[in-house]
Design a protein around this motif. Sequence first.
Motif, PDB file in Angstrom:
ATOM      1  N   GLY A 257     -25.997 -13.623  37.282  1.00 14.95           N
ATOM      2  CA  GLY A 257     -25.202 -13.417  38.709  1.00 14.95           C
ATOM      3  C   GLY A 257     -27.384 -11.944  38.607  1.00 14.95           C
ATOM      4  O   GLY A 257     -26.719 -11.434  39.221  1.00 14.95           O
ATOM      5  N   PHE A 258     -28.155 -13.467  37.966  1.00 21.15           N
ATOM      6  CA  PHE A 258     -29.248 -11.422  38.690  1.00 21.15           C
ATOM      7  C   PHE A 258     -30.252 -13.013  38.567  1.00 21.15           C
ATOM      8  O   PHE A 258     -30.484 -14.151  38.265  1.00 21.15           O
ATOM      9  N   SER A 259     -31.921 -12.677  39.506  1.00 20.45           N
ATOM     10  CA  SER A 259     -33.033 -13.894  40.117  1.00 20.45           C
ATOM     11  C   SER A 259     -33.720 -12.708  39.537  1.00 20.45           C
ATOM     12  O   SER A 259     -34.207 -11.876  40.413  1.00 20.45           O
ATOM     13  N   ARG A 260     -34.935 -12.881  38.784  1.00 24.54           N
ATOM     14  CA  ARG A 260     -35.655 -11.706  38.608  1.00 24.54           C
ATOM     15  C   ARG A 260     -36.929 -12.082  39.755  1.00 24.54           C
ATOM     16  O   ARG A 260     -37.875 -10.759  39.938  1.00 24.54           O
ATOM     17  N   TYR A 261     -36.539 -12.927  41.369  1.00 19.60           N
ATOM     18  CA  TYR A 261     -37.449 -12.949  42.375  1.00 19.60           C
ATOM     19  C   TYR A 261     -36.231 -13.062  43.376  1.00 19.60           C
ATOM     20  O   TYR A 261     -37.108 -12.610  44.856  1.00 19.60           O
ATOM     21  N   HIS A 262     -35.321 -12.663  43.013  1.00 19.31           N
ATOM     22  CA  HIS A 262     -34.662 -11.889  43.943  1.00 19.31           C
ATOM     23  C   HIS A 262     -33.909 -10.273  44.189  1.00 19.31           C
ATOM     24  O   HIS A 262     -33.694  -9.573  44.632  1.00 19.31           O
ATOM     25  N   GLY A 263     -33.021 -10.227  42.828  1.00 21.54           N
ATOM     26  CA  GLY A 263     -32.338  -9.292  42.811  1.00 21.54           C
ATOM     27  C   GLY A 263     -31.091  -9.345  42.067  1.00 21.54           C
ATOM     28  O   GLY A 263     -31.075 -10.436  41.430  1.00 21.54           O
ATOM     29  N   LEU A 346     -35.235  -0.675  29.877  1.00 26.27           N
ATOM     30  CA  LEU A 346     -34.485   0.681  29.479  1.00 26.27           C
ATOM     31  C   LEU A 346     -33.378  -0.045  30.361  1.00 26.27           C
ATOM     32  O   LEU A 346     -32.924  -1.160  31.183  1.00 26.27           O
ATOM     33  N   ASN A 347     -31.953   0.011  29.382  1.00 24.95           N
ATOM     34  CA  ASN A 347     -30.399  -0.405  30.310  1.00 24.95           C
ATOM     35  C   ASN A 347     -30.304  -2.188  31.092  1.00 24.95           C
ATOM     36  O   ASN A 347     -30.118  -2.629  31.821  1.00 24.95           O
ATOM     37  N   PRO A 378     -21.412  -4.677  37.102  1.00 25.98           N
ATOM     38  CA  PRO A 378     -22.487  -5.866  36.893  1.00 25.98           C
ATOM     39  C   PRO A 378     -21.730  -7.420  36.322  1.00 25.98           C
ATOM     40  O   PRO A 378     -20.341  -7.561  35.814  1.00 25.98           O
ATOM     41  N   ALA A 379     -22.981  -8.130  37.081  1.00 31.31           N
ATOM     42  CA  ALA A 379     -21.751  -9.726  36.807  1.00 31.31           C
ATOM     43  C   ALA A 379     -21.487  -9.732  35.186  1.00 31.31           C
ATOM     44  O   ALA A 379     -20.934 -10.656  34.711  1.00 31.31           O
ATOM     45  N   ARG A 380     -22.264  -9.318  34.544  1.00 27.64           N
ATOM     46  CA  ARG A 380     -22.148 -10.209  33.238  1.00 27.64           C
ATOM     47  C   ARG A 380     -23.164  -7.951  32.818  1.00 27.64           C
ATOM     48  O   ARG A 380     -23.904  -7.959  33.118  1.00 27.64           O
ATOM     49  N   PRO A 381     -22.248  -7.770  32.083  1.00 28.95           N
ATOM     50  CA  PRO A 381     -22.938  -5.821  30.843  1.00 28.95           C
ATOM     51  C   PRO A 381     -24.666  -6.207  30.223  1.00 28.95           C
ATOM     52  O   PRO A 381     -24.527  -4.759  30.607  1.00 28.95           O
ATOM     53  N   GLU A 382     -25.008  -7.852  29.895  1.00 29.64           N
ATOM     54  CA  GLU A 382     -26.335  -7.291  29.031  1.00 29.64           C
ATOM     55  C   GLU A 382     -27.057  -7.082  31.031  1.00 29.64           C
ATOM     56  O   GLU A 382     -28.272  -6.461  30.174  1.00 29.64           O
ATOM     57  N   LEU A 383     -26.638  -6.592  32.006  1.00 31.34           N
ATOM     58  CA  LEU A 383     -28.126  -7.345  33.240  1.00 31.34           C
ATOM     59  C   LEU A 383     -27.547  -5.286  33.656  1.00 31.34           C
ATOM     60  O   LEU A 383     -29.010  -5.397  34.216  1.00 31.34           O
TER      61      LEU A 383
END
Length: 426
Positions: A257-263, A346-347, A378-383
């Motif tokens: 649910g996240f890409s370091r290169y896109h968001g 953070l967060n 978020p797609a995953r809480p750890e995001l």
Amino acid sequence: MNKTSLAIIGGLAALVVTGVIATGKPSIAPIDPPAAQSFSAEAIARGQQLAALGDCAVCHTRDGGAPLTGGRAMVTPFGTLYTSNLTPDRETGIGVWSFEAFKRAMREGISREGDYLYPAFPYTAFTRVGDEDLRDLYAYLMTRPAAVADTPDDRLPFPYNQRRIMAGWNFLFFDKGVFQPQPHRDAAWNRGAYLVEGLGHCSACHTPRNALGAERTGKDRFAGATVDGWQVPPLNGGSKPAIPWTQATLYDYLRNGFSRYHGAAAGPMAPVAAGLTQQPDADLQAMARYLATFLPEQTGDFSPEQRAVELEQRTYGTLQPVSGSGGRIFNGACMACHHDGDSPKLNGVRPSLAVSNNLHAATPDNLLRVILDGIGHPARPELGYMPAFRNSLNNEQIIALARYLREDFAGLPAWPDLEFKVAKLR
């Protein structure tokens, strides 16, 4: 009268005529709700996974309602539809639906009672799903807690409130049939195509629709669209992100649910991404493989990481000293989480604004929505969660911040319609 208006009028006339002469479909006899013990644990578990892939609970749960009890408003250009109760309640849900009735709805867009369904329920994609997966999905739904939840009446003007016109719509636009593998493609590609084109129904949001609500084809397929006021990006390489998508970055985004290169996934995509994170790794690899075939090829020496580092050095390296109101707002409200990596994280994750797709988009809509409403789910809480600034920044401050982000991080001219967009979205 222009050609588009004439086409719409002609199409509507054809649908109305078809609706007048079309005959209804036969109902399928009700059954006693099957006992939960009649389904294997493996089938139910697999069905749960498939329901997450198909976003069943995303659409069939109203705000504050119990999962799968329906009632969510689906606002379309033709009026407002309300999703149905998918729990096995006898009166208001699908408790008396046999598997054959369920399969007909999924494959043909016909309810147990014989009514035509509207394609807001994406049977146009679900028709591709095989029997085994449909049986597992049925097992999962029929073993959920039964809940009484009436579906509100749809609010559609004439002639759209006449369901039989869907017979004409289906004749024009519905390509019915289970997915057929392409023999010249390997197993991974075909698996990805089956998932993307079937239960994943990715094109339903990522493809623009014609005047009668059907997905466009040809070069417009996966060309992006608007959903719930969010700009859904193209999947066919039509967008111009800071860093081009690749099969590897597509997989990373689907997996996390996240890409370091896109968001990070936000808006309507966030719950979809949450469902994708529950899928087997091999399936996500296959989906990325299939979707990558719509992207332009990159040269052999292309490196997303190298490009990201170059962009971050160019942008974050020029942030100090801060000047202008937009820069000061960023420094006070955003820098703590969106810093250059030299400060504490953070967060959750640290989305780099130097590579943010939202800042390179043709319109400011998605950026402004994230600023106004944050990312609460978020797609995953750890995001991590992003706070909303709707009540702490006024319109002028949000405009200044958006201009600063666009000019300093994307290196592009500020969007010309910011004042109008901010006022409208607020």
